[in-house]
Design a protein around this motif. Structure first.
Motif, PDB file in Angstrom:
ATOM      1  N   PRO B 109       0.798  -1.231   0.000  1.00 33.67           N
ATOM      2  CA  PRO B 109       0.000   0.000   0.000  1.00 33.67           C
ATOM      3  C   PRO B 109       0.831   1.282   0.000  1.00 33.67           C
ATOM      4  CG  PRO B 109      -0.965  -1.589   1.488  1.00 33.67           C
ATOM      5  CD  PRO B 109       0.314  -2.202   0.979  1.00 33.67           C
ATOM      6  N   THR B 110       1.931   1.312   0.770  1.00 31.46           N
ATOM      7  CA  THR B 110       2.707   2.558   0.808  1.00 31.46           C
ATOM      8  C   THR B 110       3.538   2.736  -0.462  1.00 31.46           C
ATOM      9  OG1 THR B 110       4.435   1.422   2.049  1.00 31.46           O
ATOM     10  CG2 THR B 110       2.870   2.735   3.314  1.00 31.46           C
ATOM     11  N   LYS B 115      -0.060   5.200  -0.470  1.00 31.38           N
ATOM     12  CA  LYS B 115      -0.777   5.608   0.738  1.00 31.38           C
ATOM     13  C   LYS B 115       0.240   6.104   1.762  1.00 31.38           C
ATOM     14  CE  LYS B 115      -4.844   2.619   1.050  1.00 31.38           C
ATOM     15  NZ  LYS B 115      -5.556   1.722   1.977  1.00 31.38           N
ATOM     16  N   SER B 116      -0.213   6.960   2.677  1.00 34.17           N
ATOM     17  CA  SER B 116       0.689   7.349   3.756  1.00 34.17           C
ATOM     18  C   SER B 116       0.832   6.160   4.703  1.00 34.17           C
ATOM     19  CB  SER B 116       0.119   8.538   4.527  1.00 34.17           C
ATOM     20  OG  SER B 116      -1.012   8.133   5.271  1.00 34.17           O
ATOM     21  N   ASP B 119      -2.162   5.887   7.072  1.00 39.99           N
ATOM     22  CA  ASP B 119      -3.388   5.306   6.499  1.00 39.99           C
ATOM     23  C   ASP B 119      -3.242   3.805   6.308  1.00 39.99           C
ATOM     24  OD1 ASP B 119      -4.444   7.765   6.462  1.00 39.99           O
ATOM     25  OD2 ASP B 119      -4.349   8.074   4.288  1.00 39.99           O
ATOM     26  N   ALA B 120      -2.062   3.429   5.811  1.00 42.96           N
ATOM     27  CA  ALA B 120      -1.829   2.012   5.554  1.00 42.96           C
ATOM     28  C   ALA B 120      -1.875   1.225   6.864  1.00 42.96           C
ATOM     29  CB  ALA B 120      -0.494   1.818   4.853  1.00 42.96           C
TER      30      ALA B 120
END
Lengths: 242, 247
Positions: B109-110, B115-116, B119-120
């Protein structure tokens, strides 16, 4: 006993203290460390890149579609193999002389020339060490990375290389120690490294025993120190996998 | 099937060793959104190869795979983009041993979805909570049991928010007492409407969860249908003999 000790002390003073000749040793040591350090940096950089090219070619030549990418990779792989063959097939002293008298003729910075030559030389051996490390990683790791959507080089960077690096650390340490000692031939291009420094003192004082033994002892001390350091690093890297 | 299939496989072929081994011999399957397709068959039947061809971990030697309208097998397709939407779970988990559980879950995700980390992490913790492993977020894979590893591997795939989940014998490497916990997670996933393709030897799971069962042998789909048809009224002789051995 006391007499021979006194004679040693006298010889030590004569060889190193008089005329501030210890400076040959300390300056030489500094040069040796500088050359080894830069050569190692360059060697590892070359090693990682060339190892990635070599293993990318081995792993992907069958699955890649013909086109620019595949042609590039094939060319790079051929260059990499040529590099490995030539560097590992010729003595480092000859490479050093060629580097100084043929390739880098325009520079008088012998530390730079020596760092380059030893870096390029050691890069060939480090390539094979790292390539072995990459091949030691379970193929499932690779597939897991690819299945998430990472491309080949991202998978290498985030997943394979960090694990491979851990596995090859002892071999890399070995290469570093070999490199440190190999730089002793720097004197061939007139570089005042530790070995040359000791030899210059020998030439001045006409006494061989004291300067050469001290030089040897310093190398030994360095190797023991760095081995200990690597051992510590290795244990730290391993600790999170238990 | 009324709606457009999410995955459409046509004439899929895979030959190994320059045609000496035919793992797949023309497989045609359409997979609908939210469908749970379970693939069964004897070992060497090509079912794993079939699954691995869907996200091109195995490059098919012939035929096409169309995923959400895109020809994955077309030469210009950047497969990496589509793999993000196709989660995969392996028999041997393949968690990254040098990272904590949380980092295993957030790496994709990052790095890929940009994503930050925050958030991840949040998303990962939510999913971990659901599989009951929130307390293992900071553990390393080697500190987990097989069942835990596989649940984490499922969560790792889910963190990419995929449209399809591919399972390659997810319980075959587990101790028997850990099979249940993994199947439970998969059942829950199926109930939530995830599209799933599952290669497995768990006939109970196939019977209970599958919308459709595919029986493969020697690189072709020998028989397919609803689980009750496949298990209660097998038509082909090969399926009958296979079922008599495994049930």
């Amino acid at each position: 006993m006391a007499e021979s000790f006194a004679r040693l002390k006298e010889s030590f003073i004569f060889n190193f203290i008089e005329g501030a000749r210890w400076k040959y040793i300390t300056n030489g040591l500094w040069v040796t460390l500088k050359v080894t350090f830069f050569a190692l940096l360059l060697g590892v950089a070359i090693g990682v890149v060339v190892a990635m090219i070599r293993s990318a070619y081995d792993q992907m030549k069958d699955e890649m579609k013909p086109g620019f990418g595949k042609t590039m990779l094939t060319v790079l792989n051929t260059i990499a193999r040529l590099y490995l063959t030539v560097i590992r097939g010729t003595p480092v002293v000859v490479q050093l002389l060629i580097g100084y008298f043929v390739i880098f003729v325009s520079t008088t910075n012998t530390v730079f020339v020596a760092s380059m030559v030893f870096g390029i030389n050691s890069g060939a051996y480090i390539t094979e060490i790292i390539r072995g490390g990459i091949m030691s990683i379970d193929h499932g790791q690779f597939e897991a990375g690819r299945s998430l959507g990472f491309d080949y080089f991202q998978t290498m960077r985030f997943i394979v290389i960090p694990q491979a690096f851990k596995n090859v650390l002892p071999a890399l340490a070995n290469e570093f120690i070999a490199l440190l000692k190999e730089t002793a031939v720097c004197g061939y291009i007139g570089l005042m490294d530790l070995t040359k420094g000791g030899d210059v003192i020998r030439g001045r004082t006409f006494s061989a025993f004291m300067p050469l033994i001290v030089v040897a002892a310093i190398y030994l001390g360095l190797v023991i120190f760095f081995s200990w350091l690597v051992g510590k690093l290795e244990r730290r890297l391993r600790s999170n996998e238990r | 099937m009324s709606a457009e299939p999410i995955i459409s496989v046509k004439n899929l072929e895979k030959h190994f060793n320059d045609g000496a081994v035919h793992a797949l011999n023309g497989v045609n399957v359409d997979i609908a959104k939210s469908e749970v397709l379970v693939v069964i068959g004897p070992s060497g039947s090509g079912k794993s190869t079939f699954l691995r061809c869907l996200n091109l971990l195995e490059r098919p030697t012939g035929g096409t795979v169309i995923f959400e309208g895109t020809h994955l097998t077309a030469p210009r397709t950047n497969i990496n983009v589509y793999r993000r939407r196709m989660g995969m779970v392996f028999q041997h988990f393949n968690l990254f041993p040098h990272m904590t559980v949380l980092r295993n879950l957030t790496l994709g995700p990052t790095e890929l979805l940009k994503k930050s980390q925050e958030d991840a992490n949040k998303k990962a913790m939510q999913l971990l909570e659901r599989v009951g492993l929130a307390d293992r977020a900071d553990a390393y894979p080697s500190q987990l049991s097989g069942g835990q590893k596989q649940r984490i591997a499922i969560v790792r795939a889910l963190c990419m928010e995929p449209d399809v989940m591919l399972f390659d014998e997810p319980t075959s490497a587990l101790d028997p007492e850990m099979v249940g916990e993994v199947l439970d997670v998969m059942k829950e996933l199926a109930n939530e409407g995830m599209t799933m393709v599952v290669v497995t030897h768990e006939m109970g799971f196939a019977r209970e969860v599958a919308d459709r069962v595919l029986f493969m042998d020697e690189g072709i789909v020998v028989e397919e249908g609803a689980p009750e048809d496949i298990f209660e009224h097998p038509k082909s002789e090969r399926l009958q003999s296979f079922l008599s051995k495994v049930l």
